[in-house]
Scaffold this motif. Structure first.
Motif, PDB file in Angstrom:
ATOM      1  N   GLY A   1      49.251  32.531  48.935  1.00 33.16           N
ATOM      2  CA  GLY A   1      49.051  31.860  49.686  1.00 33.16           C
ATOM      3  C   GLY A   1      47.225  30.976  49.431  1.00 33.16           C
ATOM      4  N   VAL A   2      46.253  31.839  49.449  1.00 36.25           N
ATOM      5  CA  VAL A   2      45.166  31.843  49.466  1.00 36.25           C
ATOM      6  C   VAL A   2      44.712  31.828  47.951  1.00 36.25           C
ATOM      7  CG1 VAL A   2      43.460  32.823  49.710  1.00 36.25           C
ATOM      8  CG2 VAL A   2      44.620  33.294  50.807  1.00 36.25           C
ATOM      9  N   LEU A   3      45.868  32.327  46.586  1.00 40.98           N
ATOM     10  CA  LEU A   3      45.872  31.983  45.376  1.00 40.98           C
ATOM     11  C   LEU A   3      47.115  30.971  44.761  1.00 40.98           C
ATOM     12  CD1 LEU A   3      44.258  35.633  45.197  1.00 40.98           C
ATOM     13  CD2 LEU A   3      42.729  33.331  44.564  1.00 40.98           C
ATOM     14  N   PRO A   4      46.614  29.788  45.317  1.00 41.00           N
ATOM     15  CA  PRO A   4      47.936  29.202  45.161  1.00 41.00           C
ATOM     16  C   PRO A   4      48.558  28.786  43.398  1.00 41.00           C
ATOM     17  CG  PRO A   4      46.505  27.560  45.379  1.00 41.00           C
ATOM     18  CD  PRO A   4      45.765  29.155  45.664  1.00 41.00           C
ATOM     19  N   GLU A   5      47.406  29.208  42.640  1.00 38.83           N
ATOM     20  CA  GLU A   5      47.500  29.567  40.906  1.00 38.83           C
ATOM     21  C   GLU A   5      48.765  30.381  40.653  1.00 38.83           C
ATOM     22  OE1 GLU A   5      47.445  26.547  39.121  1.00 38.83           O
ATOM     23  OE2 GLU A   5      46.793  25.523  41.025  1.00 38.83           O
ATOM     24  N   TRP A   6      48.540  31.468  41.339  1.00 40.50           N
ATOM     25  CA  TRP A   6      48.340  33.161  40.770  1.00 40.50           C
ATOM     26  C   TRP A   6      50.652  33.091  41.375  1.00 40.50           C
ATOM     27  CZ3 TRP A   6      46.404  36.842  38.120  1.00 40.50           C
ATOM     28  CH2 TRP A   6      44.697  36.190  37.751  1.00 40.50           C
ATOM     29  N   ARG A   7      51.049  33.253  40.072  1.00 44.16           N
ATOM     30  CA  ARG A   7      52.858  34.228  40.482  1.00 44.16           C
ATOM     31  C   ARG A   7      52.096  35.710  40.559  1.00 44.16           C
ATOM     32  NH1 ARG A   7      51.962  29.956  42.170  1.00 44.16           N
ATOM     33  NH2 ARG A   7      52.450  27.572  41.211  1.00 44.16           N
ATOM     34  N   HIS A   8      54.162  35.991  41.246  1.00 45.47           N
ATOM     35  CA  HIS A   8      54.777  37.296  41.744  1.00 45.47           C
ATOM     36  C   HIS A   8      55.261  37.449  40.552  1.00 45.47           C
ATOM     37  CE1 HIS A   8      56.433  40.940  43.687  1.00 45.47           C
ATOM     38  NE2 HIS A   8      55.810  41.561  43.179  1.00 45.47           N
TER      39      HIS A   8
ATOM     40  N   GLN B   1      50.145  36.834  38.960  1.00 46.36           N
ATOM     41  CA  GLN B   1      49.537  36.268  37.303  1.00 46.36           C
ATOM     42  C   GLN B   1      49.132  34.757  36.947  1.00 46.36           C
ATOM     43  OE1 GLN B   1      52.571  36.956  34.318  1.00 46.36           O
ATOM     44  NE2 GLN B   1      53.401  39.167  34.915  1.00 46.36           N
ATOM     45  N   ARG B   2      48.727  34.637  35.680  1.00 48.53           N
ATOM     46  CA  ARG B   2      47.943  33.294  35.932  1.00 48.53           C
ATOM     47  C   ARG B   2      47.336  32.967  34.415  1.00 48.53           C
ATOM     48  NH1 ARG B   2      43.147  29.625  38.474  1.00 48.53           N
ATOM     49  NH2 ARG B   2      43.290  27.872  37.167  1.00 48.53           N
TER      50      ARG B   2
ATOM     51  N   VAL C   1      45.966  36.340  32.852  1.00 45.05           N
ATOM     52  CA  VAL C   1      45.612  37.805  33.528  1.00 45.05           C
ATOM     53  C   VAL C   1      46.703  37.789  34.731  1.00 45.05           C
ATOM     54  CG1 VAL C   1      43.499  38.197  35.282  1.00 45.05           C
ATOM     55  CG2 VAL C   1      43.721  36.436  33.272  1.00 45.05           C
ATOM     56  N   ALA C   2      47.156  39.470  34.003  1.00 43.85           N
ATOM     57  CA  ALA C   2      48.009  39.768  34.905  1.00 43.85           C
ATOM     58  C   ALA C   2      47.439  40.427  35.803  1.00 43.85           C
ATOM     59  CB  ALA C   2      49.162  40.420  34.049  1.00 43.85           C
ATOM     60  N   PHE C   3      47.121  41.582  36.776  1.00 41.74           N
ATOM     61  CA  PHE C   3      46.517  42.207  37.484  1.00 41.74           C
ATOM     62  C   PHE C   3      47.609  43.201  38.377  1.00 41.74           C
ATOM     63  CE2 PHE C   3      42.076  39.981  37.526  1.00 41.74           C
ATOM     64  CZ  PHE C   3      41.838  40.504  37.651  1.00 41.74           C
ATOM     65  N   ASN C   4      47.838  44.487  38.283  1.00 41.74           N
ATOM     66  CA  ASN C   4      48.627  45.278  39.173  1.00 41.74           C
ATOM     67  C   ASN C   4      47.575  46.319  39.372  1.00 41.74           C
ATOM     68  OD1 ASN C   4      48.971  47.190  37.184  1.00 41.74           O
ATOM     69  ND2 ASN C   4      51.365  45.668  36.670  1.00 41.74           N
TER      70      ASN C   4
ATOM     71  N   ALA D   1      41.563  38.620  41.267  1.00 44.95           N
ATOM     72  CA  ALA D   1      42.064  37.551  41.044  1.00 44.95           C
ATOM     73  C   ALA D   1      41.340  36.149  41.727  1.00 44.95           C
ATOM     74  CB  ALA D   1      43.285  37.119  41.449  1.00 44.95           C
ATOM     75  N   ALA D   2      40.677  36.397  42.795  1.00 47.02           N
ATOM     76  CA  ALA D   2      39.781  35.722  43.151  1.00 47.02           C
ATOM     77  C   ALA D   2      38.694  35.475  42.509  1.00 47.02           C
ATOM     78  CB  ALA D   2      39.617  35.571  44.756  1.00 47.02           C
TER      79      ALA D   2
END
Length: 114
Positions: A30-37, A43-44, A83-86, A101-102
């Motif tokens: 919710g803090v990073l609205p352009e990102w998806r799980h 990812q964005r 870009v994908a982070f884990n 991501a931020a």
């Protein structure tokens, strides 16, 4: 949940243990609205004018994430970069992913590469 300012000011730390629960991931997104799980990561996709701008972003992002010692998977195209982070050490998504991501979003917003 961390605020956007907290994410931007914080730094990644070596982590072990469990990944964030799905509910925690969704709440933090919710803090990073352009990102998806998606597919076990957040990812964005970032859009650019051309290949040069795309590569300039990738290089600037590489410097940021190297400093954080937390590296994403990148899919680089002519005028976009996904870009994908884990976090491998926890086997899923962690606070480190949201921190980076931020920072990626802040870089994109500044557009120093254009």
């Amino acid at each position: 949940m961390m605020t956007l300012d907290q994410l931007l000011q914080d730094h990644c730390q070596a982590l072990e243990g469990r990944p964030l629960a799905a509910a925690e991931v969704l709440k933090q997104l919710g803090v990073l609205p352009e990102w998806r799980h998606k597919d076990g990561s957040i990812q964005r996709s970032y859009a650019f004018r051309d290949y040069f701008d795309t590569i300039a972003f990738v290089n600037a992002l590489a410097w940021i994430v190297h400093r954080e010692d937390h590296h994403p998977d990148l899919s680089v195209h002519y005028n976009r970069c996904v870009v994908a982070f884990n976090t491998h050490s926890v086997g899923g998504i962690s606070r480190n992913d949201f921190i980076c991501a931020a920072k990626a979003d802040a870089l994109y917003a500044q557009r120093p590469f254009v």
